[in-house]
Design an enzyme around this catalytic site. Structure first.
Site, PDB file in Angstrom:
ATOM      1  N   GLU A   1     134.830 -83.783  92.671  1.00 12.52           N
ATOM      2  CA  GLU A   1     135.753 -83.948  91.550  1.00 12.52           C
ATOM      3  C   GLU A   1     135.866 -85.403  91.104  1.00 12.52           C
ATOM      4  O   GLU A   1     136.834 -85.787  90.459  1.00 12.52           O
ATOM      5  CB  GLU A   1     137.141 -83.379  91.884  1.00 12.52           C
ATOM      6  CG  GLU A   1     137.127 -81.902  92.222  1.00 12.52           C
ATOM      7  CD  GLU A   1     136.556 -81.042  91.108  1.00 12.52           C
ATOM      8  OE1 GLU A   1     136.733 -81.390  89.920  1.00 12.52           O
ATOM      9  OE2 GLU A   1     135.910 -80.020  91.420  1.00 12.52           O
TER      10      GLU A   1
ATOM     11  N   ASP B   1     128.532 -80.749  86.136  1.00 18.02           N
ATOM     12  CA  ASP B   1     128.399 -79.416  86.725  1.00 18.02           C
ATOM     13  C   ASP B   1     127.249 -78.630  86.109  1.00 18.02           C
ATOM     14  O   ASP B   1     127.180 -78.459  84.885  1.00 18.02           O
ATOM     15  CB  ASP B   1     129.692 -78.628  86.527  1.00 18.02           C
ATOM     16  CG  ASP B   1     130.877 -79.264  87.218  1.00 18.02           C
ATOM     17  OD1 ASP B   1     130.658 -80.092  88.115  1.00 18.02           O
ATOM     18  OD2 ASP B   1     132.022 -78.941  86.852  1.00 18.02           O
TER      19      ASP B   1
END
Length: 671
Positions: A125, A219
């Site tokens: 993250e 991602d």
């Protein structure tokens, strides 16, 4: 020689520990497989990839043909592998010894399975704290990627962020590559020719001494799993068009991060603040603060100064999730205590299986909530508890604990009392509710108190305002999940009301008002609480016996007022097909239904996913109301209702001077 732009292109692939098999199959079909197949056809397009350890193990075991393609791309030097913690932990929130263990475990796995030891690492993250530097450096990691936003928050201008920088902690150094936010929002959402034109324009910023880097790392799920992206990226050919146009450009060259790192010098020293990506900084804030933050950023955008000064409109930090959500904090502190117990064992006592379960308990997904975090997903929390309880049994076998003890596990200023035997463990919060905050069945590896208290979320405003999705952008691309507003379920005002009490086991009420208890413990083996009020004195005792938890209520008064205890049970099947109520040999319905019964003394909750059942018994007849407890959350697919627990409300008249409620836990016979 003409100047060129180095495209450092990386993708991050991850699935949470414990995710549904159907989700993994779909992710492979719509994303991982087609992505690798397309890239394999273009050996000159160099890129980096990070697959989280649990996902890599899954893909190797289930899709060896696709992993063989990846191995070939590694062997022909098309792919650079990036490291990380093995189970995708947020490194900043686990002990340094576990950071080193997690990183080293994954680097060894990459070397063994795919033939390359990583020099770079992906930060989960993109959560940055300088405290992680020593562990990364000790494991041979030379550089990591973080958002360009991190650098802007340190005072850097975007025009400076076309190479890597150096930082240090305690004299140990690490180099940092700034990921371009502009590229993250263009790839793969803007048309391929527009994205390539933007990359080529970056050559204008080049100097005569260095080659500019265009840095992308994001991602892989944006390439097929996000709404509309499979059709856009593969069926309409965005990915292939992008690769072809990049390779045809006489300005862009694809490089590995390692190649650029070896060939170019650092752009200088930098010290970054504790920060994650912009959206995460908002998600970590409580609703009221998030509303204020959202209003301020919206004003800044309308007034035209947001982009220039957004670094000074910073939200919270990732660790705020522990202060926002008691359930997350409880899991985290339980994990830390197990890590400490594991670390205290001798090296001979420590096993690979213990370490693996500890690392699984550190997987990030179930500890936070935003558009992607999985705290609201019961099956991801269940995976954390499964790992912790498996580890706890192994630790107890090496060094036993007292059968009862008191501590403030979650550091909230209120102690918890632990009672446990070889079969069950019950943890009672020593506050005015005198209720159960953890109830573990070791054979089933399940915490029946693993539920979620409903609280107000910032995004509820969008639900209340009745916004709806705008599916496409106006520039010919597709909308990012961050820009979408859609609904998977119909959601009412009642669904988003905050709970006014904890959703634990044995929370007591009289005439709708909560009972206030004080602890009377003289012997912890039988936890004893007392309430003094208009009802006279109410005694409440917790007794653990083999596979049963007994809760005894004793009343001094002889009033005919109604007493109620609320029991919130986490049943893994939730409102699916695998869970059912059984009463007098009949199936009444599933856990997602409302059930009302009068004058009952026993009911069973049978759960296929659990692999066992719970039998609730009472020593005298009670009235029972059972119903599902839902929360409302957001994901990339839209707003949805998620069942968190079965709520059992037992009512009886206080004129019944004494009543015992028993929860008996049974695992199905193993054949």
């Amino acid at each position: 020689m003409s100047q060129r732009v180095s495209l450092l292109f990386g993708v991050h692939a991850h699935q949470p520990v414990g995710n549904f098999p159907s989700v993994l199959i779909d992710a492979h079909l719509r994303c991982y497989k087609p992505f690798l197949q397309v890239l394999y056809r273009y050996p000159d397009f160099r890129f980096a990839i990070h697959l989280s350890g649990w996902l890599l193990d899954y893909l190797l075991a289930n899709y060896p043909e696709d992993m063989a393609l990846l191995q070939q791309m590694v062997a022909r030097n098309q792919v650079e592998l990036f490291g990380a913690g093995d189970t995708e932990p947020v490194l900043a929130v686990i002990p340094n010894r576990d950071r080193i263990g997690q990183i080293q475990t994954f680097s060894d796995k990459l070397a063994q399975k795919l033939g390359q030891r990583p020099q770079g690492a992906w930060l989960t993250e993109r959560v940055w704290e300088s405290t992680v530097i020593p562990a990364l450096a000790d494991c041979g990691i030379r550089y990591v990627t973080v958002d360009d936003y991190h650098f802007v928050c340190a005072g850097k201008a975007l025009t400076e962020l076309n190479g890597y920088f150096t930082t240090e902690e305690g004299s140990q150094k690490l180099d940092l590559f700034p990921i371009s936010e502009a590229l993250r929002y263009k790839i793969p959402f803007a048309p391929a020719e527009e994205t390539v034109a933007y990359l080529e324009s970056l050559v204008n910023q080049a100097t005569t001494h260095t080659q500019n880097a265009a840095i992308y790392f994001d991602d892989i799920e944006k390439f097929g799993i996000w709404p509309e992206t499979y059709h856009w990226v593969y069926e309409k050919g965005w990915l292939e068009q992008f690769i072809q146009k990049v390779l045809a450009s006489n300005i862009i060259t694809t490089q590995h991060f390692s190649e650029y790192h070896a060939a170019e010098r650092t752009r200088g020293i930098v010290y970054l603040p504790t920060v994650s990506y912009i959206e995460m900084n908002e998600w970590t804030l409580p609703a009221t603060a998030a509303h204020a933050y959202g209003e301020l950023t919206q004003q800044a955008k309308l007034q035209g100064w947001y982009e220039q000064k957004k670094a000074f409109l910073r939200g919270g930090i990732w660790k705020n999730f522990f202060s926002r959500y008691p359930e997350s904090n409880w899991m985290h502190k339980r994990m830390l205590s197990l890590s400490a117990r594991f670390a205290k064992l001798s090296k001979k006592q420590q096993t690979i299986e213990m370490q693996q379960k500890l690392y699984e308990a550190q997987a990030n997904d179930a500890y936070w909530h935003g558009m992607f975090g999985g705290l609201y997903l019961p099956h991801l929390r269940r995976a954390i508890y499964n790992a912790m309880l498996t580890l706890e049994v192994m630790l107890d076998a090496c060094k036993s604990r007292p059968n009862s003890f008191v501590e403030d596990t979650d550091l909230d200023g209120v102690q918890e009392a632990y009672l446990h035997n070889a079969v069950l463990q019950v943890v009672v919060k020593l506050d005015s509710y005198a209720s159960v905050c953890e109830f573990d069945a070791y054979e089933l590896k399940h915490n029946f108190a693993d539920t979620l208290r409903r609280q107000t979320e910032h995004y509820y405003q969008k639900i209340q305002d009745g916004h709806r999705d705008a599916a496409h952008q106006n520039d010919g691309g597709i909308a990012s999940a961050h820009d979408r507003i859609s609904f998977k379920h119909a959601i009412s005002a009642q669904d988003i009301l905050a709970d006014d009490h904890p959703k634990r086991l044995f929370v007591d009420f009289v005439n709708g008002h909560p009972i206030t208890y004080s602890s009377q413990n003289s012997a912890l083996e039988n936890l004893h609480f007392v309430s003094h009020g208009n009802l006279g004195t109410v005694h409440k005792l917790f007794i653990l016996e083999k596979n049963q938890l007994h809760v005894l209520y004793r009343f001094d008064a002889k009033t005919k007022q109604t007493f109620c205890t609320e029991i919130n049970l986490a049943m893994p099947s939730c409102d699916g097909m695998g869970g059912r109520y059984r009463y007098q040999q009949e199936i009444l319905g599933g856990f997602g239904q409302w059930i009302e019964l009068s004058n009952v003394t026993e009911i069973m909750l049978d759960d296929d996913t659990l692999g066992g059942h719970v039998v609730l018994k009472t020593s005298a007849p009670v009235n029972l109301c059972a119903h599902p407890h839902f929360s409302v959350s957001q994901s990339e697919s839209g707003f949805e209702k998620i069942m968190q627990a079965v709520t059992l409300e037992l009512e009886w008249l206080i004129s019944t001077q004494e009543l015992t409620v028993t929860l008996a836990i049974h695992a199905r016979n193993r054949e």
